[in-house]
Design an enzyme around this catalytic site. Structure first.
Site, short mmCIF file in Angstrom:
data_model
loop_
_atom_site.label_atom_id
_atom_site.label_comp_id
_atom_site.label_asym_id
_atom_site.label_seq_id
_atom_site.Cartn_x
_atom_site.Cartn_y
_atom_site.Cartn_z
N ARG A 105 62.54 -6.94 24.36
CA ARG A 105 64.10 -7.17 23.85
C ARG A 105 64.59 -6.81 25.40
O ARG A 105 64.65 -5.84 25.80
CB ARG A 105 64.15 -6.08 22.98
CG ARG A 105 65.57 -5.91 22.67
CD ARG A 105 66.12 -5.17 21.35
NE ARG A 105 65.73 -5.56 20.08
CZ ARG A 105 66.20 -5.57 19.14
NH1 ARG A 105 66.84 -4.46 18.72
NH2 ARG A 105 65.86 -6.27 17.89
N HIS A 132 66.74 -14.47 18.32
CA HIS A 132 66.11 -13.64 17.70
C HIS A 132 65.02 -14.09 16.65
O HIS A 132 65.23 -14.09 15.60
CB HIS A 132 67.36 -12.67 16.98
CG HIS A 132 66.63 -11.36 16.52
ND1 HIS A 132 65.23 -10.66 17.01
CD2 HIS A 132 67.10 -10.24 15.87
CE1 HIS A 132 65.32 -9.63 16.45
NE2 HIS A 132 66.18 -9.40 16.01
N GLN A 135 63.30 -12.32 14.06
CA GLN A 135 64.15 -11.89 12.91
C GLN A 135 64.10 -13.26 11.89
O GLN A 135 63.98 -13.21 10.82
CB GLN A 135 65.57 -11.55 13.19
CG GLN A 135 66.55 -11.24 12.11
CD GLN A 135 66.21 -10.00 11.34
OE1 GLN A 135 65.74 -9.03 11.69
NE2 GLN A 135 65.87 -10.16 9.98
N ASP A 223 76.37 -11.57 10.73
CA ASP A 223 75.80 -10.64 11.66
C ASP A 223 77.11 -9.68 12.40
O ASP A 223 78.26 -10.27 11.83
CB ASP A 223 74.73 -11.41 12.92
CG ASP A 223 74.24 -10.45 13.73
OD1 ASP A 223 73.99 -9.35 13.50
OD2 ASP A 223 73.88 -11.01 14.90
N CYS A 263 70.70 -9.57 9.13
CA CYS A 263 69.57 -8.97 9.98
C CYS A 263 69.41 -7.45 10.24
O CYS A 263 68.56 -6.67 10.12
CB CYS A 263 69.46 -9.63 11.38
SG CYS A 263 70.69 -9.03 12.40
N ARG A 291 60.12 -7.97 7.89
CA ARG A 291 59.88 -7.89 9.41
C ARG A 291 58.47 -7.38 9.37
O ARG A 291 57.84 -7.88 10.53
CB ARG A 291 61.00 -7.16 9.91
CG ARG A 291 62.41 -7.45 10.11
CD ARG A 291 62.42 -8.69 11.03
NE ARG A 291 61.85 -8.44 12.30
CZ ARG A 291 62.58 -7.86 13.66
NH1 ARG A 291 63.96 -7.61 13.20
NH2 ARG A 291 61.95 -7.72 14.81
N1 NVA Z 1 73.39 -9.89 17.27
C1 NVA Z 1 72.90 -8.61 16.95
C2 NVA Z 1 71.67 -8.40 16.53
C3 NVA Z 1 70.93 -7.20 16.34
C4 NVA Z 1 69.74 -7.36 15.71
C5 NVA Z 1 72.92 -7.93 18.59
O1 NVA Z 1 72.26 -8.63 19.54
O2 NVA Z 1 73.05 -6.80 18.63
N1 CP Z 2 67.33 -6.81 13.04
C1 CP Z 2 66.76 -6.17 14.00
O1 CP Z 2 66.16 -6.60 14.93
O2 CP Z 2 67.00 -4.63 13.85
P1 CP Z 2 66.83 -3.68 15.25
O3 CP Z 2 67.90 -3.84 16.20
O4 CP Z 2 66.88 -2.23 14.52
O5 CP Z 2 65.37 -3.98 15.82
#
Ligand code: NVA
Ligand code: CP
Length: 304
Positions: A105, A132, A135, A223, A263, A291
């Protein structure tokens, strides 16, 4: 020697592999309900490297590999030499000598690509600026569970149309051929560079009115307005996106049988109301559980 397979975007799997992954996810989900255990990844080690916070991605991948007989090691940037400037490619070479797969990540997709190039084991995108995809595996599987098929569905995306989640929905629309209507202000509309990837014939439309996007939809998703790393822009985002909240009135424009996805984590009262998250139309917690099952199927496909 077989070449390693990465999963940096949905298109790294064929349509047939994606369909098989959803079928396998359903089996793994039913087996978990029946307390039937698996050892398909016995002895395998998964490294989870996180440059941003995570609850679901970390927990679901850790649980997934454990429940398939393997083991996970999670490394957060702050605890590792990454925060002290060790190059990402050196980190990848070392990590792939210990582990059979890496979930990463990160921020920019250049870091993801660099790690994937330098790694000798499969790399899974655990969220980047560009998408993502893990997800989306859960989201698409949830749509199949709730509505039967992806074909012919109308999906509405409201709010930040330039987020990693929006980009992955655009990619999914291209692969699966469903209609995607994005309701976003021009400031946060998907950039032309992303829209140009969908090609002629793909049914991806961008409108500025969220009601127009949601009208008659089978799936409504949104989101957070401020993604991780965008905290400095939060006040401006709140101002521009203020009219795009997914509330009961907006959801009422969708088909009566429509489901809601998010998500998570959600900012209740900002991009979505608590009422919608907790409503009977919400599939959000089913999506979060999925997930686990879709990550298991993905790990089996890449690591077994
Ligand atoms: N768009 C959000 C998704 C989190 C799972 C982010 O990147 O923070
Ligand atoms: N939806 C998702 O990826 O959640 P986290 O940021 O908690 O991993």
């Amino acid at each position: 020697m077989t070449t390693k397979r990465d999963f940096l975007q949905l298109a790294d799997l064929t349509r047939q592999e994606l369909d098989q992954l959803f079928a396998r996810s359903a089996v793994l989900k039913a087996d978990r309900r029946a307390r039937k255990t698996h050892q398909t990844l016995a002895g395998r080690t998964l490294a989870i490297v996180l440059e941003k916070n995570s609850t679901r991605t970390r927990l679901s991948f850790e649980a997934a590999i454990h429940q398939l007989g393997g083991h996970a090691i999670t490394l957060a940037t702050a605890d590792s030499q990454l925060s002290r400037g060790e190059p990402i490619d050196d980190t990848a070479r070392v990590t792939s000598s210990y582990a059979d797969g890496i979930v990463f990540r990160t921020f920019g997709d250049d870091r993801l690509q660099t790690l994937a190039r330098a790694s000798s084991v499969p790399v899974i995108n655990g969220l980047s600026a560009g998408g993502h995809p893990v997800q989306l595996l859960a989201d698409l599987f949830t749509v199949i569970e709730r509505l039967g098929t992806l074909e012919g569905r109308k999906v509405a995306w409201v709010g930040d149309g330039a987020s990693n989640m929006a980009f992955s929905w655009i990619e999914a629309a291209r692969i699966f051929g469903f209609e995607l209507r994005i309701g976003a202000p021009k400031e946060y509309a998907p950039p032309a560079s992303v829209l140009s990837t969908v090609g002629a014939g793909a049914r991806v439309h961008v409108v500025s009115d969220p009601r127009e996007a949601v009208q008659g939809a089978d799936v409504v998703s949104t989101d957070v307005w401020t993604s991780m790393g965008q905290e400095a822009e939060s006040a401006e985002r709140l101002r521009v996106l203020g009219g795009y909240q997914l509330d009961a009135a907006l959801l009422a424009k969708a088909a009566p049988s429509a489901i809601v996805l998010h998500c998570l984590p959600a900012h209740r009262g900002e991009e979505i109301t608590g009422e919608v998250i907790d409503s009977p139309q919400s599939a959000i917690f089913q999506e979060a559980e999925n997930r686990l099952h879709t990550s298991k199927a993905l790990l089996e496909l890449l690591l077994a």
